[in-house]
Design an enzyme around this catalytic site. Structure first.
Site, mmCIF file in Angstrom:
data_model
loop_
_atom_site.group_PDB
_atom_site.id
_atom_site.type_symbol
_atom_site.label_atom_id
_atom_site.label_comp_id
_atom_site.label_asym_id
_atom_site.label_seq_id
_atom_site.Cartn_x
_atom_site.Cartn_y
_atom_site.Cartn_z
ATOM 1 N N ASP A 1 98.477 25.021 13.657
ATOM 2 C CA ASP A 1 99.096 25.437 14.911
ATOM 3 C C ASP A 1 98.776 26.903 15.210
ATOM 4 O O ASP A 1 98.776 27.748 14.312
ATOM 5 C CB ASP A 1 100.612 25.241 14.793
ATOM 6 C CG ASP A 1 101.346 25.521 16.086
ATOM 7 O OD1 ASP A 1 101.076 24.818 17.078
ATOM 8 O OD2 ASP A 1 102.197 26.435 16.106
ATOM 9 N N GLU B 1 94.056 24.674 16.221
ATOM 10 C CA GLU B 1 94.468 24.783 17.622
ATOM 11 C C GLU B 1 94.153 26.206 18.056
ATOM 12 O O GLU B 1 94.906 27.135 17.762
ATOM 13 C CB GLU B 1 95.966 24.503 17.788
ATOM 14 C CG GLU B 1 96.404 24.604 19.245
ATOM 15 C CD GLU B 1 97.870 24.902 19.424
ATOM 16 O OE1 GLU B 1 98.422 24.545 20.479
ATOM 17 O OE2 GLU B 1 98.492 25.512 18.533
#
Length: 553
Positions: free
Chosen positions: A216, A277
């Protein structure tokens, strides 16, 4: 007429060609009946994913969390939140997936923790300049008495990016940085103690048998020296994908972290993988994340955000294959995830919709659902023919649209609250899945409870209803994935073809792929035999907003 041949990166590792299905655990399947999906629910539905034909699943966060941001605020990185079950439930799910030939990728959130994490609680009790505070980004404020934040940065979720703490003696003290919600303080990744802690966390899950990590905010972990002021453009995406030289996105220091993690994963058998990401302004910069000694994959957000336009799609596909191929990596392809408007709605929007804004009841120019679904099916048909790895988001195989009409009182995304309702946020793509048309909560559970309300019109999208319909979106996905596997589309090369300005056309071995993004039908060759089409049609012309795979006699 054939044009330039473009070749995907060589190599046989599973992640180079895999179709990976994203599970948002709280919305996938709920075995406990409390209205929130859980790990036993996932286990109970694994056969459905095997039937769909995916190679791996990626689980969005399920670790211990106060759930201020749907689990992206982690309080304990080595345990399962009771909402989702237990570590034993995780092991059962992992083993059940592996028994079906499905790999498991877990979400890791290293940019920030929850403010309930033991480290942050220790930091609040410790003095300025202490080792406890050095794990996070604490700074003295500006102004005569430190009453102003250290800089002008604005949170992704709206409002300022700094929060002032009350010191142990009861006086206002230092400020801490939070790119996201105030409950999500950022780690200081210049601190070796932070780096060693995450090496240990990686090993904890690798030792349990996970096949990789989706990382993330992979572009946010290092901040520019001096933390200089920065004001983003008014129309900027919330994650910075269109901007260059943002002091808290895409700093060079992140690459050292991923080289370290790459070496760690290489100690384990089974081609364990990292997928980042990273919202970055160009594909060339994105490809830096997947150089041979760094991450294995990174999401192709440039592709995801490309509008329904033939020329732009051709360009982003060419550039993706060129830039990722130049560093020996496969391109990834993705159309939907838990942070963006579902592509069955987004591709028919008539207004600009920056990432993270979401849409809702008062959004002007609401899209035509029939156009949106037709384009979504065509876009997926095009995407799954491309060389590289593809990501699917739960529910897209049912053709689910964005849930736009969620009443204000049910909204839960921090973006909605921190912008005082000016931005709807991401709830609309996170609504629990419909499994059975006539069951409570559409089969999400047996009690009828649902943490976000499910639209009543989703009856027609329920999985059991689509199972019975050979023209359903589910049937299309199953067919696409089967033919993709049969022809090895995840690897190899493509040869561009010219079928008109309003088309995207190329050849994969003996199979030709054609997507019609124009306003009139496009004729197929006289000797064409259609293998798969995104929508049924008669005659020898591909309809508007449709895509086909065909072979020639």
């Amino acid at each position: 007429m054939a044009q330039l041949e473009q070749i995907a990166a060589p190599g046989s590792e599973w992640w180079r060609s895999a179709v990976i299905y994203q599970i948002y655990p709280r919305s996938f399947a709920d075995a406990s009946g409390d209205g929130i999906g859980d790990l036993p629910g996932i286990t109970s539905r694994l056969d459905s994913l095997k039937e769909l034909g995916v190679d791996a699943i990626w689980l969005s966060p399920f670790m211990t969390s106060p759930q201020k941001d749907a689990g992206y605020d982690v309080a304990d990185y080595r345990d399962v939140d009771p909402l989702f079950g237990t570590l034993a439930d995780f092991d059962i799910m992992l083993n059940a997936a592996h028994a079906r030939g499905i790999r498991v990728v877990v979400d890791l959130v290293p940019n920030h923790s929850s403010d309930q994490h033991v480290w942050f609680q220790q930091a609040l009790k410790a003095a300025p300049g202490s080792p406890e505070r050095a794990r996070y980004i604490f700074r003295d404020g500006k102004g005569e008495n430190g009453e102003l934040p250290p800089n002008n940065w604005e949170s992704v979720f709206g409002g300022g990016m700094w929060e002032r703490v009350i010191e142990a003696d009861g006086t206002p003290g230092q400020w801490y940085l939070h790119i996201f919600d105030v409950s999500q303080p950022d780690f200081d990744w210049t601190n070796e103690e932070v780096r060693e802690e995450f090496r240990s966390i990686l090993r904890f899950w690798l030792d349990r048998g996970v096949d990789g990590f989706r990382v993330d905010v992979a572009h946010g972990m290092i901040k520019k020296d001096g933390l200089p002021d920065y004001t983003p453009p008014a129309d900027a995406d919330s994650m910075g994908g269109g901007e260059d030289d943002v002091p808290y996105w895409g700093q060079d220091g992140v690459h050292d972290i991923y080289r370290d993690w790459h070496r760690l994963l290489a100690e384990y058998d089974g081609d364990r993988a990292l997928c980042g990401e990273a919202w970055l302004p160009t594909l060339k910069k994105t490809a830096l994340w997947v150089r041979p000694d760094e991450m294995h994959q990174t999401f192709n957000f440039g592709y995801l955000m490309t509008p329904w336009d033939a020329a732009e799609l051709r360009d982003v596909i060419r550039n993706s294959l060129d830039e990722f191929g130049a560093v020996g990596a496969p391109s990834t392809w993705v159309l939907s995830n838990h942070d963006v408007v579902r592509h069955a709605t987004r591709l028919a929007l008539t207004i600009d919709n920056p990432q993270g804004d979401g849409i809702g009841p008062k959004t002007p120019g609401k899209p035509d659902p029939a156009i949106g679904l037709a384009r979504a099916r065509a876009a997926t048909t095009l995407m799954l023919a491309l060389p590289g790895s593809a990501y699917l988001y739960q529910g897209e195989e049912l053709g689910l649209p964005e849930a736009m009409e969620i009443p204000d009182e049910f909204r839960q995304d921090p973006t909605w609250f921190r912008t005082n309702g000016e931005r709807y946020g991401r709830d609309g793509c996170r609504v629990p899945l419909p499994w059975e048309a006539d069951a409570p909560a559409f089969g999400f559970n047996e009690t009828g409870l649902s943490w976000l309300p499910q639209p009543t019109e989703w009856t027609t999208y329920a999985r059991d209803a689509e199972e019975a319909d050979p023209t359903s979106t589910l049937a299309l996905y199953k067919e696409l994935l089967a033919v993709r596997r049969e022809h090895g589309f995840g690897s190899g090369s493509l040869v561009w073809e010219d079928a008109g300005d309003d088309t995207v056309a190329f050849q994969r071995g003996a199979v030709h792929v054609l997507a019609n993004l124009g306003s009139t039908p496009v004729a197929l060759p006289a000797d064409a035999t259609v293998l798969v089409s995104s929508q049924p049609f008669e005659g020898a012309s591909v309809p508007v907003d449709a895509a086909v795979w065909y072979v020639k006699a």
